[in-house]
Design a protein around this motif. Structure first.
Motif, PDB file in Angstrom:
ATOM      1  N   THR A 164      69.401  38.031  57.182  1.00  0.00           N
ATOM      2  CA  THR A 164      70.403  38.879  57.826  1.00  0.00           C
ATOM      3  C   THR A 164      71.710  38.099  57.930  1.00  0.00           C
ATOM      4  O   THR A 164      71.834  37.204  58.779  1.00  0.00           O
TER       5      THR A 164
ATOM      6  N   TYR B 256      73.829  52.285  55.700  1.00  0.00           N
ATOM      7  CA  TYR B 256      72.882  51.240  56.077  1.00  0.00           C
ATOM      8  C   TYR B 256      73.492  50.355  57.154  1.00  0.00           C
ATOM      9  O   TYR B 256      74.570  49.779  56.971  1.00  0.00           O
TER      10      TYR B 256
ATOM     11  N   SER C  14      65.942  54.218  56.183  1.00  0.00           N
ATOM     12  CA  SER C  14      65.648  52.814  56.461  1.00  0.00           C
ATOM     13  C   SER C  14      66.134  51.981  55.285  1.00  0.00           C
ATOM     14  O   SER C  14      66.303  52.496  54.169  1.00  0.00           O
ATOM     15  N   ILE C  15      66.317  50.700  55.511  1.00  0.00           N
ATOM     16  CA  ILE C  15      66.565  49.830  54.366  1.00  0.00           C
ATOM     17  C   ILE C  15      65.377  49.844  53.414  1.00  0.00           C
ATOM     18  O   ILE C  15      65.505  49.522  52.236  1.00  0.00           O
ATOM     19  N   ASN C  16      64.215  50.297  53.923  1.00  0.00           N
ATOM     20  CA  ASN C  16      63.036  50.378  53.063  1.00  0.00           C
ATOM     21  C   ASN C  16      63.080  51.571  52.110  1.00  0.00           C
ATOM     22  O   ASN C  16      62.122  51.801  51.358  1.00  0.00           O
TER      23      ASN C  16
ATOM     24  N   ARG D  62      72.081  42.903  55.212  1.00  0.00           N
ATOM     25  CA  ARG D  62      70.869  42.463  54.516  1.00  0.00           C
ATOM     26  C   ARG D  62      70.773  42.980  53.092  1.00  0.00           C
ATOM     27  O   ARG D  62      70.387  42.227  52.176  1.00  0.00           O
ATOM     28  N   LEU D  63      71.094  44.246  52.838  1.00  0.00           N
ATOM     29  CA  LEU D  63      70.913  44.784  51.501  1.00  0.00           C
ATOM     30  C   LEU D  63      71.862  44.170  50.479  1.00  0.00           C
ATOM     31  O   LEU D  63      71.593  44.232  49.267  1.00  0.00           O
TER      32      LEU D  63
ATOM     33  N   ASP E  84      72.530  47.272  58.784  1.00  0.00           N
ATOM     34  CA  ASP E  84      71.515  46.243  58.570  1.00  0.00           C
ATOM     35  C   ASP E  84      72.038  44.820  58.659  1.00  0.00           C
ATOM     36  O   ASP E  84      71.358  43.881  58.242  1.00  0.00           O
TER      37      ASP E  84
ATOM     38  N   PRO F 173      68.542  51.950  59.156  1.00  0.00           N
ATOM     39  CA  PRO F 173      68.559  50.718  59.964  1.00  0.00           C
ATOM     40  C   PRO F 173      67.893  49.546  59.258  1.00  0.00           C
ATOM     41  O   PRO F 173      66.969  49.712  58.456  1.00  0.00           O
ATOM     42  N   GLY F 174      68.363  48.354  59.591  1.00  0.00           N
ATOM     43  CA  GLY F 174      67.669  47.126  59.220  1.00  0.00           C
ATOM     44  C   GLY F 174      66.772  46.712  60.372  1.00  0.00           C
ATOM     45  O   GLY F 174      66.093  47.545  60.975  1.00  0.00           O
ATOM     46  N   SER F 175      66.771  45.439  60.701  1.00  0.00           N
ATOM     47  CA  SER F 175      65.943  44.932  61.808  1.00  0.00           C
ATOM     48  C   SER F 175      66.652  45.217  63.123  1.00  0.00           C
ATOM     49  O   SER F 175      67.714  44.665  63.403  1.00  0.00           O
ATOM     50  N   ILE F 176      66.063  46.084  63.934  1.00  0.00           N
ATOM     51  CA  ILE F 176      66.678  46.541  65.180  1.00  0.00           C
ATOM     52  C   ILE F 176      65.790  46.163  66.363  1.00  0.00           C
ATOM     53  O   ILE F 176      64.558  46.273  66.303  1.00  0.00           O
TER      54      ILE F 176
END
Length: 249
Positions: free
Chosen positions: A205, A237, A137-139, A242-243, A239, A180-183
């Protein structure tokens, strides 16, 4: 027995896992789905035309091993493993219970290791130059305070992926991860219904939209394919940029 390779996708009753299964089938794999949701995974497997939909709690080591035993007994050795199953269990950091932390750790990290180790042994014993893809995850890179265990496990998946890639490289078994980012999945339903929350997601994003589950599935299928034959130990990533962003609009 069919010459088509077999892929196992965990957490595949819906969302990203189901999208991964679809993309792998298009790549030529025969796919087995697993999920803790017994009815959901059966329905998903039937709708997809997959080999089977098996029930498995990835936090239960005996269930993980039994599920993989069943796949091998019924269909043959696994050539691609997608460790997608995961849980978050949000809560306040100051009162976050150790029981919840351990449960997230068990599914998201220990279960990933157990499945990887078990499938890797099958690949080595059968001379299969296979692929393993873990869902990070991006987290793994950025944190949300209300999901400390989730963030810790996704960082752990990133490092576990690197360690496994190094250990298995001599067997030509590739191990990668996707972050993944926000999916746009069922997990984002609450955000989708809240204009202010969606505005916040879009503000961080660069591509100005949420991703689709299929966009994760296609990257996973790429990593399992010969097109990614020189890629191992990486976390890709997905995403929307985003990162790379150090501010919000």
């Amino acid at each position: 027995m069919s010459e088509q390779p077999i892929a196992l996708v965990t957490g595949a009753a819906q969302g990203i896992g189901l999208a991964c299964a679809k993309s792998l089938m298009e790549e030529g794999y025969r796919v087995v789905l697993s999920d803790i949701n017994a009815d959901g995974v059966l329905k998903a497997a039937e709708g997809l035309g997959a080999l089977a939909g098996l029930t498995c709690d990835m936090g239960d080591l005996d269930q993980v091993n039994a599920m993989i035993d069943q796949v091998e007994a019924d269909f043959g050795p696994i050539s691609a493993l997608v460790n997608n199953a995961g849980i978050a269990m949000p809560g306040d950091f100051l009162t976050y219970e150790l029981e919840a932390f351990d449960k997230v750790l068990g599914v998201n990290l220990r279960g990933v290791f157990v499945a990887m180790q078990r499938v890797a042994n099958t690949m080595v014993n059968n001379g299969i130059e296979g692929a393993i893809v873990n869902m990070s995850s991006i987290n793994a890179q950025v944190a949300i305070p209300s999901i400390p265990a989730y963030c810790a496990t996704k960082g752990g998946v990133m490092q576990l992926t690197k360690a496994a890639a190094l250990a298995l490289a001599k067997h030509n078994i590739r191990v990668n991860a996707v972050g993944p980012g926000s999916i746009n999945t069922e997990m984002m339903a609450g955000v989708n219904a809240n204009p202010e929350a969606m505005k916040m997601v879009i503000s961080r994003t660069p591509l100005q939209r949420v991703g689709e589950a299929r966009e994760i599935g296609d990257v996973v299928a790429f990593l399992c394919s010969k097109k990614a034959s020189y890629v191992t130990g990486e976390t890709i990533y997905v995403d929307g940029g985003r990162l790379g962003m150090n501010y919000t609009c």
